[in-house]
Design a protein around this motif. Structure first.
Motif, short mmCIF file in Angstrom:
data_model
loop_
_atom_site.label_atom_id
_atom_site.label_comp_id
_atom_site.label_asym_id
_atom_site.label_seq_id
_atom_site.Cartn_x
_atom_site.Cartn_y
_atom_site.Cartn_z
N LEU A 283 -31.83 52.02 24.53
CA LEU A 283 -32.61 51.76 23.33
C LEU A 283 -31.73 51.20 22.21
CD1 LEU A 283 -34.86 54.95 23.40
CD2 LEU A 283 -35.70 52.59 23.50
N LEU A 284 -30.54 51.74 22.05
CA LEU A 284 -29.64 51.23 21.01
C LEU A 284 -29.26 49.78 21.27
CD1 LEU A 284 -27.30 54.33 20.53
CD2 LEU A 284 -28.90 53.40 18.84
N ALA A 285 -29.03 49.45 22.53
CA ALA A 285 -28.67 48.06 22.85
C ALA A 285 -29.81 47.10 22.55
CB ALA A 285 -28.28 47.97 24.33
N ARG A 286 -31.03 47.57 22.63
CA ARG A 286 -32.19 46.73 22.35
C ARG A 286 -32.57 46.73 20.87
NH1 ARG A 286 -36.54 49.14 26.14
NH2 ARG A 286 -37.88 47.77 24.91
N HIS A 287 -31.93 47.61 20.08
CA HIS A 287 -32.24 47.71 18.65
C HIS A 287 -30.92 47.68 17.87
CE1 HIS A 287 -35.82 49.32 20.67
NE2 HIS A 287 -36.50 48.90 19.61
N SER A 325 -35.19 59.10 20.62
CA SER A 325 -35.08 58.71 22.02
C SER A 325 -35.82 59.68 22.91
CB SER A 325 -33.60 58.64 22.42
OG SER A 325 -33.46 58.44 23.81
N MET A 326 -35.66 60.99 22.66
CA MET A 326 -36.33 61.99 23.48
C MET A 326 -37.82 62.10 23.19
SD MET A 326 -33.41 64.97 23.62
CE MET A 326 -34.20 65.88 24.92
N ARG A 327 -38.24 61.56 22.06
CA ARG A 327 -39.67 61.46 21.80
C ARG A 327 -40.27 60.31 22.61
NH1 ARG A 327 -43.19 58.20 19.67
NH2 ARG A 327 -41.57 56.72 19.01
N LEU A 328 -39.66 59.13 22.48
CA LEU A 328 -40.22 57.94 23.10
C LEU A 328 -40.10 57.98 24.62
CD1 LEU A 328 -41.49 55.15 22.63
CD2 LEU A 328 -39.17 54.23 22.42
N VAL A 362 -47.37 61.94 27.04
CA VAL A 362 -48.55 61.50 26.30
C VAL A 362 -48.50 61.97 24.85
CG1 VAL A 362 -51.07 61.66 26.14
CG2 VAL A 362 -49.97 61.40 28.39
N VAL A 363 -48.18 63.25 24.63
CA VAL A 363 -48.20 63.80 23.28
C VAL A 363 -47.17 63.11 22.39
CG1 VAL A 363 -47.86 65.89 21.90
CG2 VAL A 363 -49.06 66.03 24.09
N HIS A 364 -45.97 62.89 22.91
CA HIS A 364 -44.90 62.28 22.11
C HIS A 364 -45.22 60.84 21.71
CE1 HIS A 364 -41.32 65.04 23.46
NE2 HIS A 364 -42.34 65.71 23.00
N ARG A 365 -46.14 60.21 22.41
CA ARG A 365 -46.45 58.80 22.16
C ARG A 365 -47.89 58.62 21.64
NH1 ARG A 365 -42.89 55.74 25.84
NH2 ARG A 365 -44.59 54.33 26.39
N ASP A 366 -48.45 59.69 21.08
CA ASP A 366 -49.83 59.69 20.63
C ASP A 366 -49.90 59.21 19.17
OD1 ASP A 366 -52.44 60.26 19.83
OD2 ASP A 366 -52.52 62.16 20.95
N PRO A 367 -50.68 58.15 18.88
CA PRO A 367 -50.80 57.68 17.50
C PRO A 367 -51.43 58.68 16.56
CG PRO A 367 -52.37 56.56 18.94
CD PRO A 367 -51.45 57.32 19.83
N ALA A 368 -52.05 59.73 17.10
CA ALA A 368 -52.57 60.78 16.23
C ALA A 368 -51.44 61.54 15.54
CB ALA A 368 -53.43 61.76 17.05
N HIS A 369 -50.24 61.49 16.10
CA HIS A 369 -49.11 62.23 15.54
C HIS A 369 -48.03 61.32 14.97
CE1 HIS A 369 -51.11 65.34 17.76
NE2 HIS A 369 -50.73 64.87 18.93
N TYR A 370 -47.93 60.08 15.47
CA TYR A 370 -46.83 59.19 15.10
C TYR A 370 -47.36 57.80 14.75
CZ TYR A 370 -44.13 62.83 17.43
OH TYR A 370 -43.59 64.03 17.80
N GLU A 375 -42.80 52.35 19.11
CA GLU A 375 -41.62 51.75 18.50
C GLU A 375 -40.50 52.78 18.40
OE1 GLU A 375 -41.22 48.51 17.62
OE2 GLU A 375 -43.16 48.23 18.61
N PHE A 376 -39.27 52.30 18.60
CA PHE A 376 -38.07 53.15 18.47
C PHE A 376 -37.62 53.10 17.01
CE2 PHE A 376 -33.31 53.47 18.94
CZ PHE A 376 -33.28 54.82 19.25
N ARG A 377 -37.96 54.15 16.27
CA ARG A 377 -37.70 54.19 14.84
C ARG A 377 -37.11 55.53 14.44
NH1 ARG A 377 -43.29 53.18 12.27
NH2 ARG A 377 -42.20 54.40 10.68
N PRO A 378 -35.81 55.71 14.57
CA PRO A 378 -35.20 57.00 14.20
C PRO A 378 -35.43 57.40 12.75
CG PRO A 378 -33.67 55.67 15.48
CD PRO A 378 -34.82 54.78 15.16
#
Length: 458
Positions: A283-287, A325-328, A362-370, A375-378
């Motif tokens: 992820l860091l290499a891509r961002h 990272s562990m979220r996405l 599913v939960v970590h990538r749910d637009p209801a929470h994030y 997107e990788f946005r620390p």
């Protein structure tokens, strides 16, 4: 969602995909596990039901329902038959899959091996192992970063467990653990054959488990001899602590149980951290903007000094990078539970023994929470954001009494490794560029092919 009497609706009333006759949703979930679960949650809600070969499964992605299962009413649930089928042949009655009073006893005996002071004592070893591993890399070389991280974290956890350098045995341990994880992915039609049918996959698994048992038994014998000779103390390493620990009745853990716990810690203690490191480097290499911000923090806070336990505690952006990272890309994509009695979740009655699939993915990538969840946005991890976030909208280490016993060990290890590697090397993506398209659902979230990256001296 309840009937006029106020009682929960029957399980078959829960929403979910229709599936096919006989096989249900087996083929769709096998074809693309993550997309299937995303679709079920998106179309049918946080408590949904689907069929797999005649077996009802409830997918839980509602944080309130998940909190009830893992935390508030955890005593009404156990790991269950599906989980045991995957891991009991490998890990016996280790901490990951034991239940009830026996699990509580084992947790009590193992917990002292993971106190903050004990974990901090491994810091220098973690950095030294990272430096030693990366010193073999050549400028411009293309490496399978996942393979490298698996080897590094196995080296670290083996040294923490056994207190000795066992690099001569780590290839055999790593090969056996790889086989275990590959076979645990399952989902193929051949896996539907009765357990006594000797398929090639099952034979490979049996051989891997025998090899792992033999190596761990050797470590236990060596450690017991060293304890008797006074060459080591009970608090020198995890194996020594397990061999000398006693319960409230003064009873020691049997050698077979020590073996099960060591295998469990070897498996859980290197696989998930290696995945988190692999995903984070990719992820860091891509961002590059995120990487630049992180490198600036490392330079500002560490200077020319090596990373250490005290210094990485203050690296807030590094914390945010690992958290994001562990979220996405959560290394553990899901948790299995089964109720030990009929329960109610989401307005539906769920019978005793029904598998509950709790999905971090599913939960970590749910637009209801994030916002912009894919997107990788620390930088999203502000104090305000975390205060508003549901406690069970982010749970990479599970939650409740069965939260991972080694979570602090893993996080310290990840911070020290990343801080050490990133100041020495730049990592460039070679292939696969789209890592998410090359993941499979084993017990963990595993790449299906080498994660090739070019390393360059900074």
């Amino acid at each position: 969602m309840s009937d006029t009497q106020g009682s929960p609706l029957p399980p078959e009333a829960a929403p979910g995909p229709d599936g096919l006759p006989v096989v249900g949703s087996f083929l769709e979930s096998r074809c693309d596990f993550f997309a299937f679960r995303d679709r079920v949650a998106r179309e049918h809600g946080g408590v949904a039901r689907y069929e797999i070969l005649g077996q009802s499964v409830f997918l839980l992605t509602d944080p309130d329902a998940i909190r009830r299962v893992l935390v508030g009413e955890n005593e009404r649930y156990e790991k269950g038959e599906l989980f045991q089928q995957q891991l009991r042949p490998v890990l016996g009655n280790g901490l990951l899959n034991s239940e009830g009073e026996f699990w509580r006893r084992q947790r009590h005996l193992i917990q002292p091996a993971f106190t903050p002071d004990r974990i901090a004592g491994y810091g220098d070893m973690m950095v030294e192992a990272t430096e030693r591993t990366s010193a073999r890399w050549d400028d411009g070389e293309v490496r399978d970063v996942h393979r490298d991280m698996m080897g590094l974290t196995l080296d670290i956890v083996a040294r923490a467990l056994a207190g000795v350098d066992i690099r001569d045995r780590t290839p055999a341990i790593g090969g056996a653990l790889d086989t275990v994880m590959e076979q645990s992915a399952g989902g193929a039609l051949v896996d539907l054959l009765p357990a006594w049918v000797p398929t090639p996959g099952r034979q490979a698994l049996d051989e891997a488990v025998s090899s792992l048992d033999r190596i761990v038994d050797e470590l236990i014998v060596e450690k017991r001899r060293a304890l008797r000779a006074g060459e080591v103390e009970s608090d020198d390493d995890v194996v020594a602590a397990l061999l000398t620990a006693t319960d409230e009745d003064g009873e020691h853990m049997a050698d077979e149980q020590v073996r099960d716990e060591v295998k469990t810690l070897l498996l859980a203690g290197h696989e998930t951290t290696a995945l988190a490191l692999t995903f984070t480097l990719h992820l860091l290499a891509r961002h590059p903007d995120v990487e630049e911000t992180l490198l600036a923090e490392l330079e500002s806070e560490l200077g020319d000094e090596p990373a250490g336990v005290d210094s990485v505690r203050d690296l807030e952006y590094l914390d945010d990078v690992i958290t994001e990272s562990m979220r996405l890309l959560p290394p553990v994509h899901g948790i299995l539970r089964e109720p030990t009695e009929d329960v109610e979740l989401g307005g539906y009655r769920i019978p005793e023994g029904t598998p509950l699939a709790i999905s971090q993915w599913v939960v970590h990538r749910d637009p209801a929470h994030y916002d912009d969840p894919l997107e990788f946005r620390p930088e999203r991890w502000t104090d305000e954001m975390e205060a508003d976030l549901h406690p069970l909208a982010y749970f990479p280490f599970s939650s409740g009494p069965r939260r991972c016993v080694g979570d602090r060990f893993a996080l310290l290890e990840a911070k020290l490794i990343l801080a050490t590697l990133l100041r020495r090397y730049a990592f460039e993506v070679v292939e696969p560029v789209d890592l998410e398209g090359c993941l499979e659902a084993s017990i963990t979230t595993r790449p299906t092919e080498p994660v090739r990256m070019r390393v360059r001296d900074r």
